[in-house]
Scaffold this motif. Structure first.
Motif, PDB file in Angstrom:
ATOM      1  N   VAL A  66       0.837  -1.146   0.340  1.00  0.00           N
ATOM      2  CA  VAL A  66       0.029  -0.111  -0.171  1.00  0.00           C
ATOM      3  C   VAL A  66       0.895   1.303   0.005  1.00  0.00           C
ATOM      4  O   VAL A  66       0.133   2.308   0.010  1.00  0.00           O
ATOM      5  N   LEU A  67       2.141   0.993   0.165  1.00  0.00           N
ATOM      6  CA  LEU A  67       2.932   2.176   0.028  1.00  0.00           C
ATOM      7  C   LEU A  67       3.859   2.027  -1.061  1.00  0.00           C
ATOM      8  O   LEU A  67       4.729   1.078  -1.250  1.00  0.00           O
ATOM      9  N   GLY A 418      -2.588   7.487   3.187  1.00  0.00           N
ATOM     10  CA  GLY A 418      -3.530   7.974   2.371  1.00  0.00           C
ATOM     11  C   GLY A 418      -4.412   6.647   1.533  1.00  0.00           C
ATOM     12  O   GLY A 418      -3.902   5.622   1.113  1.00  0.00           O
ATOM     13  N   GLY A 419      -5.731   6.888   1.861  1.00  0.00           N
ATOM     14  CA  GLY A 419      -6.633   5.948   1.442  1.00  0.00           C
ATOM     15  C   GLY A 419      -6.729   4.438   2.134  1.00  0.00           C
ATOM     16  O   GLY A 419      -7.054   3.565   1.565  1.00  0.00           O
ATOM     17  N   ARG A 427      -9.706   9.328   2.648  1.00  0.00           N
ATOM     18  CA  ARG A 427      -9.236  10.286   1.959  1.00  0.00           C
ATOM     19  C   ARG A 427      -8.281   9.851   0.640  1.00  0.00           C
ATOM     20  O   ARG A 427      -7.904   8.768   0.835  1.00  0.00           O
ATOM     21  N   TYR A 428      -8.171  10.834  -0.291  1.00  0.00           N
ATOM     22  CA  TYR A 428      -7.493  10.099  -1.130  1.00  0.00           C
ATOM     23  C   TYR A 428      -8.106   9.315  -2.340  1.00  0.00           C
ATOM     24  O   TYR A 428      -7.764   8.149  -1.963  1.00  0.00           O
ATOM     25  N   GLY A 433      -8.842  14.716  -8.177  1.00  0.00           N
ATOM     26  CA  GLY A 433      -7.418  15.457  -7.909  1.00  0.00           C
ATOM     27  C   GLY A 433      -6.652  14.777  -6.921  1.00  0.00           C
ATOM     28  O   GLY A 433      -5.597  15.317  -6.550  1.00  0.00           O
ATOM     29  N   THR A 434      -7.093  13.670  -6.103  1.00  0.00           N
ATOM     30  CA  THR A 434      -6.496  13.111  -4.955  1.00  0.00           C
ATOM     31  C   THR A 434      -6.157  11.988  -5.121  1.00  0.00           C
ATOM     32  O   THR A 434      -5.425  11.375  -4.172  1.00  0.00           O
ATOM     33  N   ALA A 435      -6.602  11.261  -5.893  1.00  0.00           N
ATOM     34  CA  ALA A 435      -6.212   9.815  -6.090  1.00  0.00           C
ATOM     35  C   ALA A 435      -4.783   9.324  -6.015  1.00  0.00           C
ATOM     36  O   ALA A 435      -4.539   8.388  -5.573  1.00  0.00           O
ATOM     37  N   ALA A 436      -4.038  10.205  -6.745  1.00  0.00           N
ATOM     38  CA  ALA A 436      -2.516   9.807  -6.709  1.00  0.00           C
ATOM     39  C   ALA A 436      -1.810   9.730  -5.262  1.00  0.00           C
ATOM     40  O   ALA A 436      -0.672   9.086  -5.140  1.00  0.00           O
TER      41      ALA A 436
END
Length: 500
Positions: A66-67, A418-419, A427-428, A433-436
């Motif tokens: 996930v990272l 994130g996510g 979030r994310y 505009g936040t998915a990345a």
């Protein structure tokens, strides 16, 4: 309206580094502390004192990464490129009239971008990053906070001495994993007293001084479920119900006396025989002592001595590294305040809001971090009197990620992903505009009415690790969700950045 602070050229880092020679070591440190972990796990499994016992349960499936990984050879973003990408996002009106930003290269500590980076800004819960770094410096990751029982002035009188452990439980299992237990302490007391029956419990919470609530806290914090009266003795972070869920929870109004009554029940003492007081001075005698602690009635108390002040038992909190992890991952305000007071005690200051703030500032200065614009009032970030600059946050994170101070790397283990976890779980991804940022942003968030902040680590698309901080403290009271989305777009833009 965007910040009225004009862009400035990158400021030199306040510390000397060996960027090329140490880069490979840095990536190893980041891997160890969790920047490339495959998925978060329970605190008790990450930091258990003993290896987990074999289980008959079927093994879990292989985890999914996930990272994003880091690449020490990845190019560093350029300041002009970062400005081109970030300036329009910083100008988002959802962030209010004061937005301050800093971006630093995690491998070298070089500041790459700043907009009001040196300006003190109300930080909310990102304050906990400074609390974590200062307590790990002042106490060390393995330090444990004691809770002690000593003999009182009268036969059968037992004094329960608070050492500042906010995770203490009444029974075998409390709110916090691996917490010390009053049940264990009561068993030690009964053994030490032999045939003498306990008749009274005196509660000594005198280790903490000053007000129990910080004057800069909002009026609803004491009853709002996220703060509590700060006393040196409490159970389960002063929660009324140890089975409460994470986050909001009703808190007791007298945490120290509530703990004393629970201890009395375990000793078979009537609750009417519980009162506040202080422990007698320890008697002279054997030189064998318990682990050092600033708790009155415990320091230097001889093991096996008799008479008023003699130690009857002691239990210890989980190691500080575990408490730091919980504080950051759950944004636990009560642990934040308790750890700040441990910094004060380690530095010989009063265990109060002001003593903790003074000691934390001293430690940050000694670490060579930029304290211009810094004003601390508490360790949790609940106070609106706190002011922290984004540059201080990014340089603190860069120092923690460096091989220079390996004991500080523990702050990364609890940072939400994130996510995936913690305050960034949802979030994310849901906001355009936040998915990345999903799986590439690992950060501490901060929220008060009108105040929104985020500070952490992000890996660029090319694998370069950056530290970043965005603080804004003039957001309309009803603008929380738009402000969070705007903050997340900034961090997500760094994740997509080549920015050259």
């Amino acid at each position: 309206m965007p910040s009225d602070v004009p862009p400035q050229p990158p400021r030199p880092t306040s510390r000397r580094r060996l960027p090329v020679l140490l880069a490979a070591v840095l990536v190893l440190v980041l891997a160890v502390v969790g920047l490339v972990v495959v998925r978060p796990g329970p605190v008790e499994r990450w930091l258990a004192d003993d290896p987990a016992a074999p289980s008959a349960a079927p093994p879990e499936p292989s985890p999914v990464a996930v990272l994003a990984g880091t690449d020490i050879g990845a190019p560093m973003p350029a300041t002009d490129g970062l400005r081109t990408v970030l300036d329009p996002l910083i100008a988002d009106t959802a962030l209010g009239g004061r937005v301050h930003v800093s971006v630093t290269d995690a491998l070298t500590g070089q500041q790459l971008f700043e907009r009001g980076g040196g300006t003190g800004t109300v930080p909310a819960s990102v304050t906990k990053l400074l609390t974590a770094v200062t307590v790990l410096t002042a106490r060390g990751p393995g330090y444990r906070i004691p809770t002690t029982a000593v003999a009182g002035a009268q036969p059968g009188e037992v004094v329960l001495v608070g050492g500042g452990d906010p995770t203490l439980a009444a029974g075998d299992k409390g709110f916090y994993p691996g917490a010390a237990s009053l049940k264990d302490l009561a068993e030690q007391v009964r053994t030490a007293l032999g045939g003498t029956a306990p008749t009274r419990v005196v509660v000594d919470s005198s280790l903490y001084s000053g007000p129990r609530l910080e004057p800069g806290w909002d009026d609803d914090i004491p009853t709002g479920g996220y703060g509590a009266q700060m006393t040196a003795l409490m159970l389960d972070g002063a929660r009324k119900d140890p089975k409460a869920s994470q986050g909001w929870a009703e808190r007791v109004s007298q945490p120290d006396l509530t703990a004393g009554r629970a201890f009395a029940r375990l000793l078979g003492v009537p609750e009417g025989e519980v009162r506040s007081g202080t422990a007698p001075a320890p008697p002279a005698g054997s030189t064998e002592t318990t682990e050092a602690t600033e708790a009155p009635g415990a320091t230097g108390a001889p093991v096996g001595a008799t008479g008023p002040g003699a130690q009857l038992g002691v239990v210890q909190s989980p190691p500080l590294i575990r408490l730091v992890d919980i504080m950051i991952s759950d944004s636990d305000n009560i642990i934040g305040e308790a750890l700040a007071r441990q910094v004060a005690l380690a530095r010989g200051r009063p265990a109060s809001f002001t003593g903790a703030a003074s000691a934390m500032t001293e430690v940050l200065s000694e670490l060579g971090l930029p304290t211009e614009g810094l004003a601390l009032a508490d360790g949790s970030g609940l106070s609106r009197r706190n002011l922290i600059s984004p540059t201080l946050l990014t340089e603190t994170l860069a120092l923690a990620a460096s091989p220079d101070r390996p004991e500080l790397g523990g702050i990364f283990g609890g940072l939400p992903v994130g996510g995936w976890s913690g305050t960034l779980r949802d979030r994310y991804g849901s906001v355009p505009g936040t998915a990345a940022g999903a799986g590439t942003v690992r950060a501490k968030t901060g929220t008060l009415t009108g105040v929104h902040a985020i500070a952490g680590v992000v890996t660029t698309a090319e694998g370069r690790p950056l530290t970043f901080a965005v603080l804004t403290d003039r957001v309309p009271a009803d603008g929380m969700e738009p402000a969070r989305g705007a903050l997340d777009r900034i961090a997500a833009a760094l994740a997509t950045c080549g920015c050259r």
